[in-house]
Design a protein around this motif. Structure first.
Motif, PDB file in Angstrom:
ATOM      1  N   UNK A  53      -4.105  -3.894   5.082  1.00  0.00           N
ATOM      2  CA  UNK A  53      -3.078  -4.076   6.103  1.00  0.00           C
ATOM      3  C   UNK A  53      -1.697  -4.327   5.504  1.00  0.00           C
ATOM      4  N   UNK A  54      -1.620  -5.043   4.399  1.00  0.00           N
ATOM      5  CA  UNK A  54      -0.300  -5.380   3.847  1.00  0.00           C
ATOM      6  C   UNK A  54       0.232  -4.278   2.942  1.00  0.00           C
ATOM      7  N   UNK A  55      -0.542  -3.862   1.954  1.00  0.00           N
ATOM      8  CA  UNK A  55      -0.054  -2.902   0.962  1.00  0.00           C
ATOM      9  C   UNK A  55      -0.289  -1.450   1.352  1.00  0.00           C
ATOM     10  N   UNK A  56      -1.167  -1.207   2.305  1.00  0.00           N
ATOM     11  CA  UNK A  56      -1.444   0.166   2.693  1.00  0.00           C
ATOM     12  C   UNK A  56      -2.288   0.938   1.697  1.00  0.00           C
ATOM     13  N   UNK A  57      -3.039   0.228   0.856  1.00  0.00           N
ATOM     14  CA  UNK A  57      -3.946   0.920  -0.063  1.00  0.00           C
ATOM     15  C   UNK A  57      -5.066   1.569   0.741  1.00  0.00           C
ATOM     16  N   UNK A  58      -5.514   2.741   0.283  1.00  0.00           N
ATOM     17  CA  UNK A  58      -6.522   3.469   1.047  1.00  0.00           C
ATOM     18  C   UNK A  58      -7.706   3.889   0.178  1.00  0.00           C
ATOM     19  N   UNK A  59      -8.816   4.115   0.822  1.00  0.00           N
ATOM     20  CA  UNK A  59      -9.943   4.766   0.165  1.00  0.00           C
ATOM     21  C   UNK A  59     -10.688   5.598   1.197  1.00  0.00           C
TER      22      UNK A  59
END
Length: 118
Positions: A53-59
């Protein structure tokens, strides 16, 4: 408690696109990650994509990499799943979920049906 409401499912032909949305309400300050799962008839519920939610990292699951994109709008407490180049094997009920990180999820919405016709 958090409430999740999914929308955007429907019927589409092979090669088509859909965008799913999931709006979160309630105790949204507790959300660290959100994700999408799917469950086809007679099969287990499988992970599709996740985003912090904060950094927008995805997988992503290998089966959807390059075709699906997860994104979020923090101001609207909404997560999206853009699905392109859809295939019949993508047919499933798609569930939005909240999690403590990209790999651990603990709450799911009611789901939205996606049907891809051949």
């Amino acid at each position: 408690q958090v409430q999740l409401v999914e929308s955007g499912g429907g019927l589409v032909q092979t090669g088509g696109s859909l965008r799913l949305s999931c709006a979160a309400s309630g105790r949204t300050f507790r959300i660290s990650a959100m994700g999408w799962f799917r469950q086809a008839p007679g099969k287990s519920r499988d992970f599709v994509a996740g985003i912090t939610w904060s950094a927008g990292l995805t997988n992503y699951a290998d089966s959807v990499k390059g075709r699906f994109t997860i994104s979020r709008d923090s101001a609207k407490n909404t997560v999206y799943l853009q699905m392109n180049s859809l295939r019949p094997e993508d047919t499933a009920v798609y569930y939005c979920a909240t999690g403590i990180n990209l790999y651990e999820y603990d709450f799911w919405g009611q789901g939205t049906q996606v049907t891809v016709s051949s």
